[in-house]
Design an enzyme around this catalytic site. Structure first.
Site, PDB file in Angstrom:
ATOM      1  N   ASP A   1      24.388  63.465  78.746  1.00 32.20           N
ATOM      2  CA  ASP A   1      25.582  63.388  77.901  1.00 32.20           C
ATOM      3  C   ASP A   1      26.253  62.035  78.105  1.00 32.20           C
ATOM      4  O   ASP A   1      26.377  61.551  79.240  1.00 32.20           O
ATOM      5  CB  ASP A   1      26.554  64.516  78.247  1.00 32.20           C
ATOM      6  CG  ASP A   1      27.614  64.700  77.174  1.00 32.20           C
ATOM      7  OD1 ASP A   1      27.250  64.678  75.980  1.00 32.20           O
ATOM      8  OD2 ASP A   1      28.789  64.859  77.514  1.00 32.20           O
TER       9      ASP A   1
ATOM     10  N   HIS B   1      38.020  58.280  71.741  1.00 32.65           N
ATOM     11  CA  HIS B   1      38.116  59.310  72.773  1.00 32.65           C
ATOM     12  C   HIS B   1      38.358  58.674  74.142  1.00 32.65           C
ATOM     13  O   HIS B   1      39.238  59.108  74.897  1.00 32.65           O
ATOM     14  CB  HIS B   1      36.828  60.137  72.806  1.00 32.65           C
ATOM     15  CG  HIS B   1      36.741  61.107  73.935  1.00 32.65           C
ATOM     16  ND1 HIS B   1      37.528  62.229  74.027  1.00 32.65           N
ATOM     17  CD2 HIS B   1      35.952  61.111  75.054  1.00 32.65           C
ATOM     18  CE1 HIS B   1      37.230  62.899  75.133  1.00 32.65           C
ATOM     19  NE2 HIS B   1      36.288  62.241  75.770  1.00 32.65           N
TER      20      HIS B   1
ATOM     21  N   GLU C   1      34.223  69.809  73.142  1.00 34.14           N
ATOM     22  CA  GLU C   1      34.030  68.399  72.800  1.00 34.14           C
ATOM     23  C   GLU C   1      33.065  68.334  71.626  1.00 34.14           C
ATOM     24  O   GLU C   1      31.949  68.848  71.687  1.00 34.14           O
ATOM     25  CB  GLU C   1      33.492  67.588  73.978  1.00 34.14           C
ATOM     26  CG  GLU C   1      34.513  67.413  75.096  1.00 34.14           C
ATOM     27  CD  GLU C   1      34.095  66.367  76.117  1.00 34.14           C
ATOM     28  OE1 GLU C   1      33.158  65.591  75.847  1.00 34.14           O
ATOM     29  OE2 GLU C   1      34.718  66.328  77.195  1.00 34.14           O
TER      30      GLU C   1
ATOM     31  N   GLU D   1      30.439  66.739  69.408  1.00 32.40           N
ATOM     32  CA  GLU D   1      29.415  65.710  69.582  1.00 32.40           C
ATOM     33  C   GLU D   1      28.255  65.929  68.610  1.00 32.40           C
ATOM     34  O   GLU D   1      28.130  66.985  67.986  1.00 32.40           O
ATOM     35  CB  GLU D   1      28.874  65.713  71.025  1.00 32.40           C
ATOM     36  CG  GLU D   1      29.945  65.529  72.091  1.00 32.40           C
ATOM     37  CD  GLU D   1      29.370  65.249  73.463  1.00 32.40           C
ATOM     38  OE1 GLU D   1      28.205  64.789  73.545  1.00 32.40           O
ATOM     39  OE2 GLU D   1      30.087  65.493  74.461  1.00 32.40           O
TER      40      GLU D   1
ATOM     41  N   ASP E   1      30.044  70.169  73.795  1.00 35.30           N
ATOM     42  CA  ASP E   1      29.982  69.975  75.241  1.00 35.30           C
ATOM     43  C   ASP E   1      31.214  70.642  75.866  1.00 35.30           C
ATOM     44  O   ASP E   1      32.223  69.997  76.137  1.00 35.30           O
ATOM     45  CB  ASP E   1      29.949  68.475  75.553  1.00 35.30           C
ATOM     46  CG  ASP E   1      29.953  68.183  77.041  1.00 35.30           C
ATOM     47  OD1 ASP E   1      29.374  68.989  77.795  1.00 35.30           O
ATOM     48  OD2 ASP E   1      30.532  67.159  77.448  1.00 35.30           O
TER      49      ASP E   1
ATOM     50  N   ARG F   1      38.502  71.221  82.011  1.00 34.22           N
ATOM     51  CA  ARG F   1      39.208  69.988  82.345  1.00 34.22           C
ATOM     52  C   ARG F   1      39.819  70.019  83.740  1.00 34.22           C
ATOM     53  O   ARG F   1      39.857  68.986  84.425  1.00 34.22           O
ATOM     54  CB  ARG F   1      40.306  69.722  81.312  1.00 34.22           C
ATOM     55  CG  ARG F   1      39.827  69.595  79.878  1.00 34.22           C
ATOM     56  CD  ARG F   1      38.923  68.402  79.702  1.00 34.22           C
ATOM     57  NE  ARG F   1      38.565  68.201  78.296  1.00 34.22           N
ATOM     58  CZ  ARG F   1      37.686  67.308  77.879  1.00 34.22           C
ATOM     59  NH1 ARG F   1      37.051  66.545  78.751  1.00 34.22           N
ATOM     60  NH2 ARG F   1      37.405  67.184  76.597  1.00 34.22           N
TER      61      ARG F   1
ATOM     62  N   GLN G   1      37.061  69.634  86.244  1.00 27.50           N
ATOM     63  CA  GLN G   1      36.590  68.250  86.142  1.00 27.50           C
ATOM     64  C   GLN G   1      37.539  67.282  86.846  1.00 27.50           C
ATOM     65  O   GLN G   1      37.109  66.357  87.539  1.00 27.50           O
ATOM     66  CB  GLN G   1      36.438  67.864  84.672  1.00 27.50           C
ATOM     67  CG  GLN G   1      35.893  66.467  84.436  1.00 27.50           C
ATOM     68  CD  GLN G   1      35.712  66.164  82.951  1.00 27.50           C
ATOM     69  OE1 GLN G   1      35.898  67.024  82.100  1.00 27.50           O
ATOM     70  NE2 GLN G   1      35.351  64.940  82.642  1.00 27.50           N
TER      71      GLN G   1
ATOM     72  N   LYS H   1      31.021  70.832  83.546  1.00 30.84           N
ATOM     73  CA  LYS H   1      30.216  70.694  82.334  1.00 30.84           C
ATOM     74  C   LYS H   1      28.987  71.602  82.353  1.00 30.84           C
ATOM     75  O   LYS H   1      28.130  71.491  81.483  1.00 30.84           O
ATOM     76  CB  LYS H   1      29.755  69.243  82.192  1.00 30.84           C
ATOM     77  CG  LYS H   1      30.868  68.219  82.138  1.00 30.84           C
ATOM     78  CD  LYS H   1      31.468  68.136  80.751  1.00 30.84           C
ATOM     79  CE  LYS H   1      32.367  66.918  80.638  1.00 30.84           C
ATOM     80  NZ  LYS H   1      32.789  66.679  79.243  1.00 30.84           N
TER      81      LYS H   1
ATOM     82  N   THR I   1      26.457  74.382  76.908  1.00 37.68           N
ATOM     83  CA  THR I   1      26.434  73.333  75.893  1.00 37.68           C
ATOM     84  C   THR I   1      25.814  73.970  74.657  1.00 37.68           C
ATOM     85  O   THR I   1      24.651  74.369  74.691  1.00 37.68           O
ATOM     86  CB  THR I   1      25.597  72.124  76.352  1.00 37.68           C
ATOM     87  OG1 THR I   1      26.149  71.591  77.557  1.00 37.68           O
ATOM     88  CG2 THR I   1      25.577  71.049  75.277  1.00 37.68           C
TER      89      THR I   1
ATOM     90  N   GLU J   1      42.741  65.855  73.779  1.00 36.83           N
ATOM     91  CA  GLU J   1      43.376  64.801  72.989  1.00 36.83           C
ATOM     92  C   GLU J   1      44.359  65.372  71.975  1.00 36.83           C
ATOM     93  O   GLU J   1      45.463  64.841  71.803  1.00 36.83           O
ATOM     94  CB  GLU J   1      42.310  63.989  72.258  1.00 36.83           C
ATOM     95  CG  GLU J   1      41.334  63.271  73.160  1.00 36.83           C
ATOM     96  CD  GLU J   1      40.135  62.785  72.377  1.00 36.83           C
ATOM     97  OE1 GLU J   1      40.217  61.698  71.783  1.00 36.83           O
ATOM     98  OE2 GLU J   1      39.122  63.511  72.335  1.00 36.83           O
TER      99      GLU J   1
END
Length: 423
Positions: free
Chosen positions: A126, A133, A199, A201, A231, A235, A238, A251, A255, A361
């Protein structure tokens, strides 16, 4: 290129994701039947395994490649075989096709089919290659003056993920437990993630192996096709674990990818260039031509019992590094690439608030919750929320779509069912 008309009438509708121009690759089953390779055409699936058994297609004259429930064996045949396969299917499905009578029995209704993983994932990498971003996330945590790491404008940053975590659209999973640090705990605690996120992607699928370094142009030819990719990210887990080696368990929950692989050839008319550079790239990363695609992207959030709210609209053309550049960089150390390797683009965000590709975000770290239809609010994903991603390239009277990429986040495993609490 205009719409290519098919005798499969639903493939001629302007709002279908799957016109004759597309022909994406997937794996399906009916009832308790075996999994088979198929191609989406309008509201139908063309049973490619059946076509091969009937002698209507023969990508490899010496051996069957569709007698397995994945597209890896076909990918191994290479770009010439991919092009010949698309040309043959186009001939069989085009309006006025001479062999319609032999092909029609191999069509099944998509509404009656169950879709499965379309390929066997060899490895998963990834990337962190969307500038908007990276700027947004960096600004939140380090301020705008230090938002981008020093290497970001020169190198596609990535990490090696878990191939075992990749699941097909429609797969539900539990909110993860993990070690995290929160304001109410002086020391880290083992808790369910409270800041679980998506996320948005695009995933590139490597269709040809490599030994040693390849150029960007060679990397582009190695890519078989693309999928939507979510993904999922914890948070808070992480934030505690990522220094100094980057994401790990945050993560590893899941996925999600869309069930249809849109072959690179179907996206060829929609190529666009990567954005202007603040500094020149080193020669091994420089592109010989446009390597991104103009792909519209949307994300819906649907709470349990509620209606969907579209919370993001953006475009793949916003990426700073293309999949071909990412793949070329991946090989720069001599790292071998395998058929079935999956490369996540990194979160695709645009320049406006409405085009941000993650809740981190959109809610600006939880400080600005977004409002859903019906009045609910979200900073991060709550239990039983469903995230649905859609993507398409818009042509002249048709679109090249990916279908939906959907996943539902179930409540975390109860504390008394955790392994260390079982009696």
């Amino acid at each position: 290129m205009p719409l290519m008309r098919s005798w499969v009438e639903s493939a001629n509708a302007p709002d279908t994701d799957f016109p004759l121009n597309n022909l994406p690759c997937g794996v399906f089953s009916l009832g308790d039947g075996e999994m088979r390779c198929g191609v989406a055409i309008g509201e139908m699936i063309l049973d490619v395994t059946g076509l091969e058994e009937a002698g209507l297609i023969a990508p490899d004259p010496e051996a069957a490649v569709f007698d397995v429930a994945h597209w890896n064996d076909f990918m191994e045949l290479g770009p010439e075989a991919w092009a010949a396969f698309r040309a043959r299917l186009t001939e069989l499905l085009a309006e006025g096709a001479a062999e319609r009578g032999r092909v029609e029995p191999h069509l099944v209704a998509m509404a009656e089919a169950r879709l499965h993983m379309p390929f066997s994932v060899s490895e998963f990498t990834d990337f962190y290659a969307g500038k908007h971003h990276a700027m947004n996330v960096g600004t939140m945590f380090r301020g705008p003056e230090n938002a981008l790491p020093p290497n970001w404008l020169s190198i596609p940053i990535g990490y090696n993920g878990r191939a075992s975590s990749v699941v097909v659209s429609g797969t539900d999973f539990r909110r993860p437990w993990g070690q995290l640090k929160s304001p109410e705990h002086e020391l880290p605690a083992f808790l369910p993630s409270r800041r679980f996120d998506f996320e948005l992607e695009i995933g590139a699928i490597v269709g040809q192996p490599s030994q040693g370094m390849v150029s960007v142009a060679e990397a582009d030819r190695m890519i078989f096709g693309y999928v939507l990719l979510n993904d999922w990210s914890a948070r808070d887990i992480q934030a505690w674990e990522y220094q100094p080696l980057g994401p790990f368990q945050a993560k590893a929950t899941a996925t999600t990818i869309s069930p249809w692989i849109v072959m690179a050839a179907a996206l060829e008319p929609f190529r666009v260039s990567t954005p202007p550079r603040e500094r020149p790239l080193l020669p091994y990363l420089q592109e010989p031509g446009p390597m991104l695609y103009d792909i519209h992207l949307e994300v819906d959030l649907t709470p349990e019992g509620g209606e969907p709210t579209t919370i993001t609209r953006t475009n793949y053309r916003e990426m700073y590094y293309s999949s071909a550049q990412q793949l070329a960089h991946h090989t720069s150390s001599g790292c071998p690439m395998n058929v079935g390797d999956l490369l996540g683009s990194g979160t695709i965000s645009g320049p406006t608030k409405e085009s941000r590709g993650s809740l981190l975000e959109l809610s600006w770290g939880g400080k600005e919750p977004i409002t859903l239809k019906g009045g609910g609010k979200r900073s991060f994903i709550e239990d039983n929320d469903t995230i649905t991603m859609r993507g398409w390239a818009q042509g002249d009277g048709y679109r090249i779509g990916f279908g939906e990429c959907t996943g539902k986040v179930l409540p975390a495993l109860p504390e008394d069912e955790l392994p260390f609490n079982r009696r």
